[in-house]
Design a protein around this motif. Sequence first.
Motif, mmCIF file in Angstrom:
data_model
loop_
_atom_site.group_PDB
_atom_site.id
_atom_site.type_symbol
_atom_site.label_atom_id
_atom_site.label_comp_id
_atom_site.label_asym_id
_atom_site.label_seq_id
_atom_site.Cartn_x
_atom_site.Cartn_y
_atom_site.Cartn_z
ATOM 1 N N ARG A 159 0.831 -1.205 0.000
ATOM 2 C CA ARG A 159 0.000 0.000 0.000
ATOM 3 C C ARG A 159 0.864 1.252 0.000
ATOM 4 N NH1 ARG A 159 -4.045 2.828 -1.787
ATOM 5 N NH2 ARG A 159 -4.912 4.302 -0.274
ATOM 6 N N VAL A 160 1.908 1.257 0.815
ATOM 7 C CA VAL A 160 2.806 2.413 0.869
ATOM 8 C C VAL A 160 3.543 2.577 -0.457
ATOM 9 C CG1 VAL A 160 4.848 3.371 2.002
ATOM 10 C CG2 VAL A 160 3.079 2.261 3.373
ATOM 11 N N ALA A 161 4.037 1.472 -1.015
ATOM 12 C CA ALA A 161 4.770 1.532 -2.284
ATOM 13 C C ALA A 161 3.898 2.069 -3.401
ATOM 14 C CB ALA A 161 5.308 0.150 -2.627
ATOM 15 N N ASP A 162 2.652 1.621 -3.457
ATOM 16 C CA ASP A 162 1.735 2.120 -4.487
ATOM 17 C C ASP A 162 1.423 3.595 -4.272
ATOM 18 O OD1 ASP A 162 1.650 -0.324 -5.710
ATOM 19 O OD2 ASP A 162 -0.244 -0.948 -4.803
ATOM 20 N N ARG A 163 1.315 3.979 -3.003
ATOM 21 C CA ARG A 163 0.956 5.362 -2.689
ATOM 22 C C ARG A 163 2.042 6.332 -3.129
ATOM 23 N NH1 ARG A 163 -3.454 8.413 -2.179
ATOM 24 N NH2 ARG A 163 -3.195 10.111 -0.676
ATOM 25 N N ILE A 164 3.300 5.958 -2.938
ATOM 26 C CA ILE A 164 4.400 6.859 -3.306
ATOM 27 C C ILE A 164 4.964 6.526 -4.687
ATOM 28 C CG2 ILE A 164 5.016 7.200 -0.879
ATOM 29 C CD1 ILE A 164 7.458 5.409 -1.348
ATOM 30 N N ARG A 165 4.293 5.598 -5.381
ATOM 31 C CA ARG A 165 4.709 5.200 -6.734
ATOM 32 C C ARG A 165 6.168 4.746 -6.758
ATOM 33 N NH1 ARG A 165 1.965 10.221 -10.169
ATOM 34 N NH2 ARG A 165 -0.170 9.925 -9.377
ATOM 35 N N ALA A 166 6.493 3.864 -5.850
ATOM 36 C CA ALA A 166 7.866 3.385 -5.719
ATOM 37 C C ALA A 166 8.244 2.488 -6.895
ATOM 38 C CB ALA A 166 8.019 2.615 -4.405
ATOM 39 N N ASN A 167 9.495 2.592 -7.335
ATOM 40 C CA ASN A 167 9.981 1.688 -8.367
ATOM 41 C C ASN A 167 10.288 0.322 -7.749
ATOM 42 O OD1 ASN A 167 12.438 1.950 -7.015
ATOM 43 N ND2 ASN A 167 13.245 3.452 -8.469
ATOM 44 N N GLY A 168 10.826 -0.585 -8.553
ATOM 45 C CA GLY A 168 11.052 -1.941 -8.070
ATOM 46 C C GLY A 168 12.041 -2.014 -6.921
ATOM 47 N N VAL A 169 13.127 -1.251 -6.988
ATOM 48 C CA VAL A 169 14.142 -1.289 -5.933
ATOM 49 C C VAL A 169 13.559 -0.757 -4.621
ATOM 50 C CG1 VAL A 169 16.378 -0.422 -5.195
ATOM 51 C CG2 VAL A 169 16.032 -1.067 -7.577
ATOM 52 N N THR A 170 12.904 0.387 -4.690
ATOM 53 C CA THR A 170 12.312 0.973 -3.489
ATOM 54 C C THR A 170 11.195 0.089 -2.943
ATOM 55 O OG1 THR A 170 12.820 3.191 -4.317
ATOM 56 C CG2 THR A 170 11.193 3.028 -2.553
ATOM 57 N N GLY A 171 10.395 -0.485 -3.842
ATOM 58 C CA GLY A 171 9.328 -1.382 -3.402
ATOM 59 C C GLY A 171 9.860 -2.586 -2.652
ATOM 60 N N ARG A 172 10.968 -3.142 -3.134
ATOM 61 C CA ARG A 172 11.574 -4.282 -2.430
ATOM 62 C C ARG A 172 12.155 -3.860 -1.085
ATOM 63 N NH1 ARG A 172 12.340 -5.898 -7.778
ATOM 64 N NH2 ARG A 172 14.154 -4.566 -8.114
ATOM 65 N N ASP A 173 12.742 -2.674 -1.031
ATOM 66 C CA ASP A 173 13.277 -2.194 0.250
ATOM 67 C C ASP A 173 12.154 -1.972 1.260
ATOM 68 O OD1 ASP A 173 15.785 -2.287 -0.825
ATOM 69 O OD2 ASP A 173 15.928 -0.140 -1.234
ATOM 70 N N LEU A 174 11.046 -1.412 0.809
ATOM 71 C CA LEU A 174 9.890 -1.238 1.689
ATOM 72 C C LEU A 174 9.378 -2.589 2.178
ATOM 73 C CD1 LEU A 174 7.950 1.526 -0.279
ATOM 74 C CD2 LEU A 174 8.999 1.800 1.971
ATOM 75 N N LEU A 175 9.354 -3.544 1.282
ATOM 76 C CA LEU A 175 8.925 -4.890 1.648
ATOM 77 C C LEU A 175 9.843 -5.469 2.717
ATOM 78 C CD1 LEU A 175 6.857 -7.123 0.801
ATOM 79 C CD2 LEU A 175 8.622 -7.999 -0.725
ATOM 80 N N GLY A 176 11.150 -5.296 2.545
ATOM 81 C CA GLY A 176 12.100 -5.779 3.543
ATOM 82 C C GLY A 176 11.889 -5.122 4.893
ATOM 83 N N CYS A 177 11.615 -3.819 4.895
ATOM 84 C CA CYS A 177 11.355 -3.110 6.155
ATOM 85 C C CYS A 177 10.137 -3.688 6.870
ATOM 86 C CB CYS A 177 11.130 -1.623 5.880
ATOM 87 S SG CYS A 177 12.587 -0.718 5.347
ATOM 88 N N ALA A 178 9.060 -3.885 6.137
ATOM 89 C CA ALA A 178 7.824 -4.387 6.740
ATOM 90 C C ALA A 178 8.009 -5.802 7.283
ATOM 91 C CB ALA A 178 6.697 -4.350 5.712
ATOM 92 N N VAL A 179 8.672 -6.654 6.513
ATOM 93 C CA VAL A 179 8.895 -8.035 6.951
ATOM 94 C C VAL A 179 9.771 -8.066 8.195
ATOM 95 C CG1 VAL A 179 10.020 -10.209 6.325
ATOM 96 C CG2 VAL A 179 8.511 -9.062 4.694
ATOM 97 N N ALA A 180 10.839 -7.270 8.191
ATOM 98 C CA ALA A 180 11.725 -7.226 9.355
ATOM 99 C C ALA A 180 10.969 -6.810 10.612
ATOM 100 C CB ALA A 180 12.881 -6.257 9.092
ATOM 101 N N ALA A 181 10.126 -5.796 10.496
ATOM 102 C CA ALA A 181 9.359 -5.321 11.651
ATOM 103 C C ALA A 181 8.379 -6.382 12.130
ATOM 104 C CB ALA A 181 8.608 -4.041 11.278
ATOM 105 N N ALA A 182 7.736 -7.088 11.195
ATOM 106 C CA ALA A 182 6.758 -8.111 11.572
ATOM 107 C C ALA A 182 7.422 -9.273 12.298
ATOM 108 C CB ALA A 182 6.024 -8.611 10.332
ATOM 109 N N VAL A 183 8.559 -9.724 11.782
ATOM 110 C CA VAL A 183 9.266 -10.845 12.411
ATOM 111 C C VAL A 183 9.797 -10.438 13.781
ATOM 112 C CG1 VAL A 183 11.270 -12.373 12.223
ATOM 113 C CG2 VAL A 183 9.846 -11.942 10.222
ATOM 114 N N SER A 184 10.380 -9.250 13.865
ATOM 115 C CA SER A 184 10.923 -8.808 15.153
ATOM 116 C C SER A 184 9.816 -8.603 16.174
ATOM 117 C CB SER A 184 11.729 -7.520 14.975
ATOM 118 O OG SER A 184 10.906 -6.460 14.532
ATOM 119 N N ALA A 185 8.655 -8.104 15.735
ATOM 120 C CA ALA A 185 7.531 -7.929 16.652
ATOM 121 C C ALA A 185 6.956 -9.271 17.078
ATOM 122 C CB ALA A 185 6.443 -7.082 15.989
#
Length: 554
Positions: A159-185
Motif C-alpha cells: 500500500r505504501v509503495a503504491d501510494r508513493i509510486r515506488a519503483n522496483g528497488v524501493t518497493g523491495r526495500d519497503l517490503l524488507g522493512c515491513a517483513v523485518a518489523a513483523a518478524v521482530s515484533a
Amino acid sequence: MSNDLSRLKLFRLAGLAWRRLRHHGPDEAQFWVIAFFLGTAAGAAALLFRLGVGQLEKLLYDAEGHAVLARAAEMPWWLLIAIPATGGLIVGLILHWFTPDGRVRAVADVIEGSALGRGRVEMREGLASALASMITLGSGGSAGREGPVVHLAAVISTRVADRIRANGVTGRDLLGCAVAAAVSASFNAPIAGAIFAMEVVLRHYALHAFAPIAIASIMGTLVNRLAFGDVAEFTLPVRNMVAFYWEIPAYLILGLVCGLVAVALMRAVFWSEDAASALQARTHAPRWLRPAVAGAMVGALAIFAPHVIGIGYEVTTMALTGRIGLTEAILIALAKTLAVAITLGGRMGGGVFSPALVVGSLTGLAFGLIATGLIPAYSGSATTYALAGMGAVAAAVLGAPVSTTLIVFELTGDWQTAIAVMAAVSTASALASRFVKRSFFLTQLARRDVRIAQGPQEYLLQLVSVSTAMRKPGAGGAPDEAALAALLEEGRSIGVDSRLKPALRLFERSGASHLAVTQRNAEGRVQVVGSLSHVDALKAFNQALAATAAEEHS
C-alpha cells in the motif's frame, strides 16, 4: 496575520514535499522516516494478529497465553473436533469469496512479490488470508503465526509503495522493512528480524537497504516490548556449558538427523496438499469444504494427542525444559508432523515456522536423551540438544540458517550454546537442501513453476517481457513485412505479452535469428505487431542481470 502566513507556508512546503515524494520517490533521509513509520505499522499489525489469535483461543478454548494444551486435554471429544472443523469451514468460505484459487497467501508469496512483483503482493487476497489464518490458529489449527504476519506486513508495504509510486528497488526495500518489523515484533528479536528480511525475502544483503530495515526492525521490537515487556519467549531452567571437544560431533550428527526430519516435515505437507487436491478433484467437492474437513481431522487427531492443537509453544517449552520423556517426544513429533501436514495441505492457513520449532525441539530432546544416556560422563543436558534441534529443523525448513540461529538465541536469551546450535544448523541446512529447492518456500514456488531458487539468471527470464525488447515494424534492423509473415507461417512467433524464457527456448529450438511478435486484435485474429531478435533478447536479459547485480551490491 504573520502566524497565518507561517502556517500557510508550512502547508505549502508539506504539500511540495509530498508531491516530490510521490513523483520522484524518497531520498535516503525520507526513506528512513518512511521505514520508521512502516516498521511501527507492521509491528502493530503483528501485535494485533497475535492478540486476535489469543482472543479466539480464550473464547473457544478458555485458554490464556496460548495455553491450549491443558484445556484441549479436558474437552469432550466431539467439541475437540467441532471447534477446528467450524473454524475450517469459516476459513474455507472466506478464501472462496476473496481469493481466486482458495489458497492462503504466506511467505512464499512475499518472496515471489519481491523477486517478480516489484516488491508488491496481492492486497485483497492478503487481507483475506490474514483473517483466515487468524481463525485457523485461534480455532486450533496446527500451524504458525509467522507466515501470515509476514504477508500481512507485506500488504502494508505494498500500500505504501503504491501510494508513493515506488519503483522496483524501493518497493523491495519497503517490503524488507515491513517483513523485518513483523518478524521482530512476532519474536521480540530485532537482530533476527532484520537478517530474516534480507536472507529469506530480499535474498541479498545490499548495504543501502540495511539501515532502513534495521530501523523498521527496531520499531517492530519496540511495539512488541511495549505490549509484552522485554522478556524471552522461552526460558531455559539452567544455562548449560557445552563440553565442546566431546559433544560437537554429537551436535553435527544431530544436525543430520534434524535435516532428515525437516525434509520429512516438508514432504509430508506437499504430499498432503497433492492428496487433498486429487481427492477434491475426484469427488468434485466444493473448495470451501476442504479446510473444514482438515479441521475435523486435526480435531480427531487431537483426541489422542492434544499436543497438536494450536501453535505449539507450550510443547516447545516443555521440550526445552525437559518435561517430556523419550517415547513421548517421538510420538508427539510424529503427531505434530501429521497435524501440520493436514492443516497446511487442507489449506486452512498459517505458517510453517512455529511447527518447525516444535518438531525440532522434540527431535533434539529425543536425540539428547539418547546421547546423554549413552555417555553421561561426557554429556551436557538433553535440553541443550532440544535447543539445537529447534534451530536446526527450523533453519532447514526456512532455508535461513543465519536468521534462524539468531532467532533461537533471541527467543531463549541463551548465548552459551552458540557453537552447538551453529553446528546442528549448518549440517541440517546442508543436508536438507539436497532434497528440496533450498527451502520450504522456494519449493512451494517451484511447484507452481515459479523458479526462484536458481537465482536471478533463472527468474529474470520470467520477469522481462518480450514487449520491452521487440522492435516495431519498420524500425532499424527489423525484418520487413514479408519476412515477418513468413516467420508467422513457419510458427516462429511469440505473443507480445510473453516473457523472455519461452522466447529464448524458441530461438534455441528453431535456430531462427528473429521471431515475429504477435497480438490478437479486437476481432480475435492474430496480427504481427513487431519482431524480436535473438541479440535483442539476450541484450535485455543481460541488462536485467546487470540491474539486479547493481541493486544487490549497492
